[in-house]
Each structure stands twice: as C-alpha cells, then as structure tokens.
Design a protein around this motif. Structure first.
Motif, PDB file in Angstrom:
ATOM      1  N   ARG A  24      -9.278 -21.037 -38.554  1.00  0.00           N
ATOM      2  CA  ARG A  24      -9.393 -22.074 -39.581  1.00  0.00           C
ATOM      3  C   ARG A  24     -10.864 -22.426 -39.780  1.00  0.00           C
ATOM      4  O   ARG A  24     -11.637 -22.455 -38.815  1.00  0.00           O
ATOM      5  N   TYR A  25     -11.224 -22.709 -41.022  1.00  0.00           N
ATOM      6  CA  TYR A  25     -12.599 -23.131 -41.298  1.00  0.00           C
ATOM      7  C   TYR A  25     -12.952 -24.382 -40.500  1.00  0.00           C
ATOM      8  O   TYR A  25     -14.064 -24.518 -39.999  1.00  0.00           O
ATOM      9  N   SER A  26     -12.001 -25.304 -40.358  1.00  0.00           N
ATOM     10  CA  SER A  26     -12.276 -26.544 -39.617  1.00  0.00           C
ATOM     11  C   SER A  26     -12.566 -26.240 -38.139  1.00  0.00           C
ATOM     12  O   SER A  26     -13.446 -26.873 -37.539  1.00  0.00           O
ATOM     13  N   THR A  27     -11.859 -25.271 -37.569  1.00  0.00           N
ATOM     14  CA  THR A  27     -12.108 -24.872 -36.182  1.00  0.00           C
ATOM     15  C   THR A  27     -13.468 -24.206 -36.063  1.00  0.00           C
ATOM     16  O   THR A  27     -14.239 -24.490 -35.144  1.00  0.00           O
ATOM     17  N   LEU A  28     -13.768 -23.331 -36.995  1.00  0.00           N
ATOM     18  CA  LEU A  28     -15.053 -22.639 -37.003  1.00  0.00           C
ATOM     19  C   LEU A  28     -16.200 -23.642 -37.104  1.00  0.00           C
ATOM     20  O   LEU A  28     -17.180 -23.566 -36.357  1.00  0.00           O
TER      21      LEU A  28
ATOM     22  N   ARG B 249     -20.565 -26.812 -34.571  1.00  0.00           N
ATOM     23  CA  ARG B 249     -21.171 -28.128 -34.308  1.00  0.00           C
ATOM     24  C   ARG B 249     -21.373 -28.336 -32.811  1.00  0.00           C
ATOM     25  O   ARG B 249     -22.457 -28.701 -32.364  1.00  0.00           O
ATOM     26  N   VAL B 250     -20.327 -28.094 -32.031  1.00  0.00           N
ATOM     27  CA  VAL B 250     -20.385 -28.329 -30.590  1.00  0.00           C
ATOM     28  C   VAL B 250     -21.359 -27.366 -29.910  1.00  0.00           C
ATOM     29  O   VAL B 250     -22.111 -27.754 -29.018  1.00  0.00           O
ATOM     30  N   LEU B 251     -21.350 -26.108 -30.349  1.00  0.00           N
ATOM     31  CA  LEU B 251     -22.229 -25.109 -29.731  1.00  0.00           C
ATOM     32  C   LEU B 251     -23.627 -25.086 -30.341  1.00  0.00           C
ATOM     33  O   LEU B 251     -24.481 -24.339 -29.894  1.00  0.00           O
ATOM     34  N   ASP B 252     -23.836 -25.910 -31.372  1.00  0.00           N
ATOM     35  CA  ASP B 252     -25.124 -25.991 -32.063  1.00  0.00           C
ATOM     36  C   ASP B 252     -25.590 -24.591 -32.481  1.00  0.00           C
ATOM     37  O   ASP B 252     -26.658 -24.125 -32.094  1.00  0.00           O
ATOM     38  N   CYS B 253     -24.732 -23.934 -33.246  1.00  0.00           N
ATOM     39  CA  CYS B 253     -25.045 -22.581 -33.696  1.00  0.00           C
ATOM     40  C   CYS B 253     -24.594 -22.393 -35.137  1.00  0.00           C
ATOM     41  O   CYS B 253     -23.883 -23.227 -35.688  1.00  0.00           O
ATOM     42  N   GLU B 254     -25.015 -21.308 -35.717  1.00  0.00           N
ATOM     43  CA  GLU B 254     -24.572 -20.913 -37.051  1.00  0.00           C
ATOM     44  C   GLU B 254     -23.371 -19.973 -36.907  1.00  0.00           C
ATOM     45  O   GLU B 254     -23.189 -19.344 -35.862  1.00  0.00           O
ATOM     46  N   ILE B 255     -22.596 -19.856 -37.960  1.00  0.00           N
ATOM     47  CA  ILE B 255     -21.419 -18.985 -37.937  1.00  0.00           C
ATOM     48  C   ILE B 255     -21.803 -17.556 -37.546  1.00  0.00           C
ATOM     49  O   ILE B 255     -21.113 -16.918 -36.757  1.00  0.00           O
ATOM     50  N   GLY B 256     -22.920 -17.077 -38.072  1.00  0.00           N
ATOM     51  CA  GLY B 256     -23.367 -15.721 -37.775  1.00  0.00           C
ATOM     52  C   GLY B 256     -23.802 -15.495 -36.340  1.00  0.00           C
ATOM     53  O   GLY B 256     -23.935 -14.360 -35.896  1.00  0.00           O
ATOM     54  N   GLU B 257     -24.029 -16.568 -35.610  1.00  0.00           N
ATOM     55  CA  GLU B 257     -24.331 -16.455 -34.177  1.00  0.00           C
ATOM     56  C   GLU B 257     -23.048 -16.357 -33.364  1.00  0.00           C
ATOM     57  O   GLU B 257     -23.039 -15.790 -32.274  1.00  0.00           O
ATOM     58  N   LEU B 258     -21.978 -16.927 -33.897  1.00  0.00           N
ATOM     59  CA  LEU B 258     -20.697 -16.928 -33.209  1.00  0.00           C
ATOM     60  C   LEU B 258     -19.882 -15.676 -33.520  1.00  0.00           C
ATOM     61  O   LEU B 258     -19.315 -15.059 -32.624  1.00  0.00           O
ATOM     62  N   LEU B 259     -19.851 -15.298 -34.797  1.00  0.00           N
ATOM     63  CA  LEU B 259     -19.085 -14.135 -35.225  1.00  0.00           C
ATOM     64  C   LEU B 259     -20.023 -13.075 -35.769  1.00  0.00           C
ATOM     65  O   LEU B 259     -20.843 -13.351 -36.639  1.00  0.00           O
ATOM     66  N   VAL B 260     -19.906 -11.868 -35.239  1.00  0.00           N
ATOM     67  CA  VAL B 260     -20.734 -10.755 -35.696  1.00  0.00           C
ATOM     68  C   VAL B 260     -19.863  -9.561 -36.037  1.00  0.00           C
ATOM     69  O   VAL B 260     -18.779  -9.407 -35.484  1.00  0.00           O
ATOM     70  N   LEU B 261     -20.334  -8.746 -36.930  1.00  0.00           N
ATOM     71  CA  LEU B 261     -19.588  -7.564 -37.342  1.00  0.00           C
ATOM     72  C   LEU B 261     -20.021  -6.382 -36.493  1.00  0.00           C
ATOM     73  O   LEU B 261     -21.213  -6.092 -36.356  1.00  0.00           O
ATOM     74  N   ARG B 262     -19.037  -5.716 -35.920  1.00  0.00           N
ATOM     75  CA  ARG B 262     -19.279  -4.498 -35.119  1.00  0.00           C
ATOM     76  C   ARG B 262     -18.481  -3.377 -35.739  1.00  0.00           C
ATOM     77  O   ARG B 262     -17.434  -3.589 -36.338  1.00  0.00           O
ATOM     78  N   GLU B 263     -18.967  -2.198 -35.536  1.00  0.00           N
ATOM     79  CA  GLU B 263     -18.204  -1.033 -35.997  1.00  0.00           C
ATOM     80  C   GLU B 263     -16.949  -0.922 -35.154  1.00  0.00           C
ATOM     81  O   GLU B 263     -17.005  -0.980 -33.930  1.00  0.00           O
TER      82      GLU B 263
END
Length: 77
Positions: A53-57, A62-76
């Motif tokens: 969910r966007y709200s969970t993301l 917020r809690v981890l003080d990070c951007e979405i791209g730091e949390l989720l990354v695309l891998r082959e």
C-alpha cells in the motif's frame, strides 16, 4: 497474461534488512512505529510481497528516513 498477473519474480528487491541494520533498528521496533505486523514486514523484507500500500510505503520511508528508491530497487529477475 499481463505483467501484473505474472506469477514469476518481479525483479523488485526490498532493502529493508540493509536499512534496518544501518539504523540499528529491529523489525519488531519498525513494526511498532509503522503499525504493520512483523509477519507482513517479514514478507516484504524477504521479497515475497506481491503488493504494498502507498500508505505503508510512505510510513516506512518516514520512519526509516529514506526515499522510496532507497527502500525498493529494481534487480534483474
């Protein structure tokens, strides 16, 4: 079959382990702060989640003080 219906690996990797370690935080503490069960966070952490969910993301970032791209990354896959 559309990509959303594909049962194979998505190629998206959740870096939750690395972010928790870097912040000295446990999954249990994150669960308390975000309001998401440890089981659901574990599914996300182990790349078994099918959706988030966007709200969970937003709460995780917020809690981890990070951007979405730091949390989720695309891998082959």
């Amino acid at each position: 079959m559309t990509p959303a219906e594909d049962e194979g690996p998505s190629g998206v990797h959740c870096r939750l382990d690395e972010l928790l370690e870097a912040r000295g935080m446990t999954l249990t503490r994150l669960s308390e702060l975000v309001g998401v069960s440890v089981v659901n966070l574990s599914v996300l952490k182990n790349d078994r989640a099918r959706a988030i969910r966007y709200s969970t993301l937003a709460a995780l970032c917020r809690v981890l003080d990070c951007e979405i791209g730091e949390l989720l990354v695309l891998r082959e896959p």
